[in-house]
Motif scaffolding. Structure first.
Motif, mmCIF file in Angstrom:
data_model
loop_
_atom_site.group_PDB
_atom_site.id
_atom_site.type_symbol
_atom_site.label_atom_id
_atom_site.label_comp_id
_atom_site.label_asym_id
_atom_site.label_seq_id
_atom_site.Cartn_x
_atom_site.Cartn_y
_atom_site.Cartn_z
ATOM 1 N N ARG A 1 -2.996 6.519 -1.779
ATOM 2 C CA ARG A 1 -1.822 5.965 -2.336
ATOM 3 C C ARG A 1 -2.419 4.686 -2.989
ATOM 4 N N ILE A 2 -1.657 3.960 -4.129
ATOM 5 C CA ILE A 2 -1.802 2.976 -4.492
ATOM 6 C C ILE A 2 -0.709 1.818 -4.055
ATOM 7 N N VAL A 3 -0.840 0.383 -3.968
ATOM 8 C CA VAL A 3 -0.356 -0.527 -3.287
ATOM 9 C C VAL A 3 -0.213 -1.553 -4.348
ATOM 10 N N ASN A 4 1.019 -1.876 -5.039
ATOM 11 C CA ASN A 4 1.146 -2.773 -5.983
ATOM 12 C C ASN A 4 1.614 -4.091 -5.523
ATOM 13 N N ALA A 5 0.824 -5.018 -5.353
ATOM 14 C CA ALA A 5 1.344 -6.269 -4.662
ATOM 15 C C ALA A 5 1.864 -7.283 -5.939
ATOM 16 N N THR A 6 2.914 -7.381 -6.199
ATOM 17 C CA THR A 6 3.337 -8.235 -7.273
ATOM 18 C C THR A 6 4.402 -9.269 -6.880
ATOM 19 N N SER A 7 5.100 -9.826 -8.088
ATOM 20 C CA SER A 7 5.769 -11.166 -7.725
ATOM 21 C C SER A 7 7.370 -10.774 -7.412
ATOM 22 N N VAL A 8 7.817 -9.470 -7.419
ATOM 23 C CA VAL A 8 9.132 -9.336 -6.833
ATOM 24 C C VAL A 8 8.709 -8.371 -5.784
ATOM 25 N N ALA A 9 9.929 -8.118 -5.002
ATOM 26 C CA ALA A 9 9.874 -7.212 -3.648
ATOM 27 C C ALA A 9 10.080 -5.808 -3.821
ATOM 28 N N GLY A 10 9.801 -5.399 -5.059
ATOM 29 C CA GLY A 10 9.845 -3.764 -5.210
ATOM 30 C C GLY A 10 10.495 -3.560 -6.601
ATOM 31 N N LEU A 16 15.680 -0.632 -4.920
ATOM 32 C CA LEU A 16 15.425 0.664 -5.004
ATOM 33 C C LEU A 16 14.317 1.067 -3.866
ATOM 34 N N GLU A 17 14.837 1.607 -2.908
ATOM 35 C CA GLU A 17 13.830 1.570 -1.684
ATOM 36 C C GLU A 17 12.998 2.883 -1.968
ATOM 37 N N ARG A 18 13.452 3.946 -2.656
ATOM 38 C CA ARG A 18 12.584 4.927 -2.953
ATOM 39 C C ARG A 18 13.026 5.386 -4.271
ATOM 40 N N ILE A 19 12.149 5.774 -5.166
ATOM 41 C CA ILE A 19 12.380 6.488 -6.483
ATOM 42 C C ILE A 19 11.420 7.644 -6.742
ATOM 43 N N ARG A 20 11.539 8.440 -7.767
ATOM 44 C CA ARG A 20 10.712 9.320 -8.007
ATOM 45 C C ARG A 20 9.721 9.351 -9.084
ATOM 46 N N VAL A 65 5.516 -0.413 -3.946
ATOM 47 C CA VAL A 65 5.534 -1.681 -4.800
ATOM 48 C C VAL A 65 6.011 -2.709 -3.655
ATOM 49 N N VAL A 66 5.388 -3.812 -3.462
ATOM 50 C CA VAL A 66 5.719 -4.789 -2.558
ATOM 51 C C VAL A 66 5.677 -6.175 -3.122
ATOM 52 N N HIS A 67 6.182 -7.098 -2.431
ATOM 53 C CA HIS A 67 5.850 -8.464 -3.008
ATOM 54 C C HIS A 67 4.792 -8.947 -2.334
ATOM 55 N N GLY A 68 3.994 -9.565 -3.218
ATOM 56 C CA GLY A 68 2.360 -9.845 -2.635
ATOM 57 C C GLY A 68 2.553 -10.926 -1.723
ATOM 58 N N ARG A 69 3.251 -11.766 -1.341
ATOM 59 C CA ARG A 69 3.443 -12.718 -0.420
ATOM 60 C C ARG A 69 3.997 -12.387 0.708
ATOM 61 N N ASP A 70 4.566 -11.261 0.805
ATOM 62 C CA ASP A 70 5.195 -10.668 1.925
ATOM 63 C C ASP A 70 3.795 -10.079 2.845
ATOM 64 N N ARG A 71 3.226 -10.670 3.529
ATOM 65 C CA ARG A 71 2.022 -9.999 4.095
ATOM 66 C C ARG A 71 2.387 -8.970 5.193
ATOM 67 N N GLU A 72 3.352 -8.789 5.857
ATOM 68 C CA GLU A 72 3.854 -7.720 6.552
ATOM 69 C C GLU A 72 4.130 -6.441 5.824
ATOM 70 N N ALA A 73 4.907 -6.670 4.763
ATOM 71 C CA ALA A 73 5.122 -5.533 3.643
ATOM 72 C C ALA A 73 3.915 -5.118 3.115
ATOM 73 N N LEU A 74 2.870 -5.963 2.742
ATOM 74 C CA LEU A 74 1.503 -5.445 2.273
ATOM 75 C C LEU A 74 0.898 -4.786 3.146
ATOM 76 N N ARG A 75 0.457 -5.439 4.365
ATOM 77 C CA ARG A 75 -0.069 -4.590 5.460
ATOM 78 C C ARG A 75 0.544 -3.163 5.612
ATOM 79 N N ALA A 76 1.762 -3.180 6.023
ATOM 80 C CA ALA A 76 2.065 -2.131 6.320
ATOM 81 C C ALA A 76 2.046 -0.908 5.266
ATOM 82 N N ALA A 77 2.250 -1.326 3.755
ATOM 83 C CA ALA A 77 2.158 -0.322 2.804
ATOM 84 C C ALA A 77 0.782 0.115 2.662
ATOM 85 N N ILE A 78 -0.154 -0.750 2.977
ATOM 86 C CA ILE A 78 -1.539 -0.345 2.693
ATOM 87 C C ILE A 78 -1.972 0.771 3.851
ATOM 88 N N LEU A 79 -1.497 0.628 5.106
ATOM 89 C CA LEU A 79 -1.851 1.665 6.050
ATOM 90 C C LEU A 79 -0.766 2.490 6.028
#
Ligand code: UTP
Length: 227
Positions: free
Chosen positions: A136-145, A160-164, A202-216
């Motif tokens: 997978r690719i995790v995009n850590a950016t300045s907005v939460a998705g 949008l929690e899930r898109i195609r 796509v996660v907010h880069g400063r949301d470390r929990e979101a980043l951790r979970a997305a990476i795993l």
């Protein structure tokens, strides 16, 4: 070990606010996660790249050279992150996908940045994911998705929690025409993803929990782009 490409926007790396502390935090998270997944981290250029590009454009400098300014800043950001990673990653960012793959044999974390004019580091991330067969690719950016509108301008913007993949292509618009920021995801990169069907988180880069979970590959707060 599963391979994950993490694309870290320049706005996440050096937003010009307590940057050393945040870089240290980010490096700690990446170091911890590198025991569980093989990490390929691609650094963006952010505000500093934009500053050089805009100043150069005002001077009448051509788009190709402006792209090269952007690339130089993405590479500088990679070196800064390499410093925070204290030997866990290559000091000079990889300049090709095959070099990145080779570096993965020596380092738990591989750093890459901009490569050639004509696209952004989103495209580098997408092509690198293809080359190394990343899960997978995790995009850590300045907005939460991915939102229905720009969340910084429109209070009614909805996450949008899930898109195609096809939605991502539609949102990204058409090809790279000028140096500087893309709105959601570089359209050239979106085309690569849609072809390969590599899931993108796509996660907010400063949301470390979101980043951790997305990476795993765990449930996370943000947007999952998948089939
Ligand atoms: P970024 O990848 O940071 O793009 O590269 P961006 O979309 O402007 O930034 P974020 O995602 O909002 O943080 C900065 C600029 O560097 C050039 C492009 O001009 C890009 O806009 N660049 C980067 C390239 O020409 N080639 C590359 O491989 C990478």
């Amino acid at each position: 070990m599963e391979k994950v490409v993490v694309s870290v926007g320049g706005s996440v790396l050096v937003p010009a606010e307590d940057d050393a502390r945040h870089l240290r935090d980010l490096a700690r998270l990446l170091r911890d996660l590198s025991a569980r997944v093989k990490l390929f981290v691609v650094t963006g250029g952010g505000r500093i790249a934009r500053y050089y590009i805009e100043t150069g454009r005002t001077l009448g400098i051509g788009e190709r050279t402006l792209d090269e300014f952007g690339i130089a800043v993405t590479r500088l950001n990679a070196r800064l992150l390499a410093g925070a990673l204290e030997g866990r990653a290559n000091r000079e960012p990889a300049t090709s996908y095959s070099q990145a793959a080779k570096l993965a044999r020596r380092f738990p974390i591989v750093l890459m940045a901009g490569t050639r004019p004509g696209h952004t580091t989103d495209r580098v991330s997408a092509s690198l994911a293809r080359f190394v067969h990343a899960a997978r690719i995790v995009n850590a950016t300045s907005v939460a998705g991915v939102f229905t509108a720009d969340p910084n301008k429109d209070p009614d913007a909805r996450l949008l929690e899930r898109i195609r993949f096809e939605d991502l292509v539609r949102l990204a618009g058409s090809g790279h025409s000028a140096a500087g920021p893309s709105i959601v995801f570089d359209p050239v990169a979106a085309q690569v993803l849609v072809r390969d069907r590599t899931p993108l988180s796509v996660v907010h880069g400063r949301d470390r929990e979101a980043l951790r979970a997305a990476i795993l590959g765990e449930p996370f707060h943000g947007t999952l782009v998948a089939d």
